[in-house]
Scaffold this active site. Structure first.
Site, PDB file in Angstrom:
ATOM      1  N   GLY A  26       0.820  -1.211   0.000  1.00  6.82           N
ATOM      2  CA  GLY A  26       0.000   0.000   0.000  1.00  6.82           C
ATOM      3  C   GLY A  26       0.848   1.252   0.000  1.00  6.82           C
ATOM      4  N   GLY A  28      -0.015   4.467   0.234  1.00  4.13           N
ATOM      5  CA  GLY A  28      -0.688   5.655   0.733  1.00  4.13           C
ATOM      6  C   GLY A  28       0.132   6.337   1.817  1.00  4.13           C
ATOM      7  CG  PHE A  29      -1.401   9.863   3.765  1.00  8.50           C
ATOM      8  CD1 PHE A  29      -0.581  10.879   3.309  1.00  8.50           C
ATOM      9  CD2 PHE A  29      -2.760   9.960   3.524  1.00  8.50           C
ATOM     10  CE1 PHE A  29      -1.104  11.967   2.620  1.00  8.50           C
ATOM     11  CE2 PHE A  29      -3.295  11.041   2.845  1.00  8.50           C
ATOM     12  CZ  PHE A  29      -2.465  12.054   2.397  1.00  8.50           C
ATOM     13  CB  VAL A  94      -1.174  -7.922  -2.387  1.00 11.81           C
ATOM     14  CG1 VAL A  94      -1.135  -8.997  -1.297  1.00 11.81           C
ATOM     15  CG2 VAL A  94       0.177  -7.245  -2.502  1.00 11.81           C
ATOM     16  CD  GLU A 183     -12.582  19.330   2.908  1.00  6.39           C
ATOM     17  OE1 GLU A 183     -11.923  19.771   3.867  1.00  6.39           O
ATOM     18  OE2 GLU A 183     -12.214  18.364   2.218  1.00  6.39           O
ATOM     19  CG  ASP A 317      -7.928   5.075   7.352  1.00  7.08           C
ATOM     20  OD1 ASP A 317      -7.711   5.539   8.483  1.00  7.08           O
ATOM     21  OD2 ASP A 317      -8.118   5.784   6.340  1.00  7.08           O
ATOM     22  CB  ALA A 329      -3.074  12.859   6.013  1.00  8.75           C
ATOM     23  CD  GLN A 330       0.029  14.351  11.033  1.00  5.14           C
ATOM     24  OE1 GLN A 330       0.566  13.652  11.879  1.00  5.14           O
ATOM     25  NE2 GLN A 330       0.724  14.914  10.057  1.00  5.14           N
TER      26      GLN A 330
END
Length: 437
Positions: A26, A28-29, A94, A183, A317, A329-330
């Site tokens: 993965g 991502g972040f 995967v 948003e 997540d 993100a944090q």
């Protein structure tokens, strides 16, 4: 095993010792944070992702509303791993994990050996079993989803303005009043309020509706009540039809059936239904042989090691630890960094440490010059200052100077020359995309 290209090899040091391999699934972040944390470790790191790029998800709603190009919020993962001498990248899907043999299975019948594994493949949408939601809703969690949503919305507006027979009603229903939903609704309201009168002089802007549906009685639930009330007021001021305590009963190709607070069913005609609520682990993760809990997320120990598997970590997540944290993100960045740090501890023979999330605050933008922010120690602010802080944080967090520069230019055009320029990013209508395919 099929005849395919060879996999990246592990390094061999003097004396014939093979360096341990850490496989990170993965990009991502969380995954990138783990790779970055291991950059100086005595290991070979292999980052695997089904895409050749990573996506900055917090700005995908800007792609979906024509404010940014898809390339502004994506970064080539091989360029990322090339920054570190001990890291490499593999684009692959995967399909499973052999925990006994310590191998990751790929979709082309290849396998990758690992000494330590970090699972950080993020999550997907949770449709809660609502009829038609999975088939007829549109997601903005991926680059492809944001592009598809953008093209659908702009095509619907064009067809409605031209009065084409059978054109769907130019209404967009956004489901979920978290940060993504708010948003998205705010950006669509700006398009309706500013662009329609200029671009479509013969179509009343009131014909275009933005409906934001939320099952709870508040928007932006993680925020302070006063900030939530402010956000709800500002959305309504922009003309968003905010439906609180309203649940979605069914999603059809051009309709959404909702239940109002009094139990009345209403059918809303829509050009697009944007699903921005609920997340769960990808179904494929459940077949990897790792213990999973609510939402299909992987169960982990306090140090983020997977229960029963001391050589496997789950960060972001996709882990149970991430489910209790805000979908931002944090938490993913800190979780990936922690997983990488614990691998370094294990390599050094040191004990692992439990993961503790350090809250750095939350922000959400409502529209031009308007946002809300809540920081630690009770610091709360709203309006222009919060909006400028939101823009600054997101631009700085982007990977690569090119992306930062392009994003600043495009957002400046959108916010400071709008609607005079009407320089939005658009794509092809559905029929042209279908012919090309």
């Amino acid at each position: 095993m099929s005849a395919t290209a060879p996999l990246p090899a592990t390094s061999t040091q003097q004396g014939g010792r093979r360096r341990p391999r850490v496989v990170v699934v993965g990009g991502g972040f969380a995954g990138m944070s783990a790779v970055r944390e291991l950059r100086k470790a005595d290991v070979d790191v292999l980052l695997i992702d089904k895409n050749g790029y990573t996506t900055f998800q917090p700005l995908l709603y800007q792609v979906a509303t024509g404010g940014l190009n898809p390339g502004d919020v994506t970064f080539y993962l091989r360029a990322f791993t090339s920054r570190f001498k001990n890291a490499d990248f593999l684009r692959a899907v995967v399909t499973g994990v052999d925990t006994e043999a310590k191998k990751v299975r790929l979709d082309d019948d290849r396998t990758v050996d690992y000494d330590y594994l970090v699972v950080s493949c993020g999550v997907t949408a949770n449709f809660f079993g609502i009829p038609g939601a999975a088939e007829n809703s549109h997601l903005i969690y991926t680059r492809a989803g944001a592009i598809e949503t953008r093209d659908l919305i702009f095509t619907a507006g064009e067809e409605a303005a031209q009065g084409r027979p059978g054109a769907p009603d130019p209404t967009v229903v956004v489901v979920g009043a978290g940060a993504t939903g708010v948003e998205m609704a705010g950006a669509l309201a700006e398009l309706r309020n500013d662009a329609i009168p200029v671009a479509y002089r013969n179509m009343p802007k009131d014909r275009v509706r933005i409906v934001l549906v939320e099952m709870a009685d508040v928007v932006l639930a993680p925020f302070d009540p006063k900030l939530r009330e402010y956000a709800a007021h500002e959305l309504r001021e922009r003309g968003v039809d905010l439906r609180l305590k309203t649940s979605v009963q069914e999603v059809r190709p051009h309709e959404v059936v909702v239940k109002d607070p009094d139990g009345t069913l209403e059918t809303i005609s829509t050009a697009a239904t944007v699903w921005a609520t609920g997340v769960s682990a990808a179904p494929v993760v459940g077949g990897w042989g790792l213990p999973t809990g609510r939402g299909g997320r992987i169960e982990v120990e306090p140090d983020l090691r997977v229960v029963g598997h001391p050589d496997i970590f789950a960060a972001g997540d996709v882990s149970i630890a991430g489910s209790s944290l805000p979908q931002l993100a944090q938490p993913a960045i800190q979780g990936g960094k922690h997983a990488g740090a614990q691998i370094r501890h294990l390599l050094a023979g040191a004990p692992t440490e439990p993961f503790h999330y350090h809250d750095k605050g939350i922000m959400a933008t409502i529209g031009f010059s308007d946002a809300i922010a809540e920081l630690p120690r009770g610091i709360k602010f709203k309006g222009v200052l919060a909006w400028l802080s939101w823009i600054g944080l997101h631009v700085v967090t982007l990977i690569g100077n090119r992306n930062r520069f392009a994003t600043m230019v495009n957002l400046s055009v959108r916010y400071f020359t709008w609607p005079r320029s009407l320089n939005i990013v658009v794509g092809d209508p559905a029929e042209i995309r279908a012919d090309r395919a």
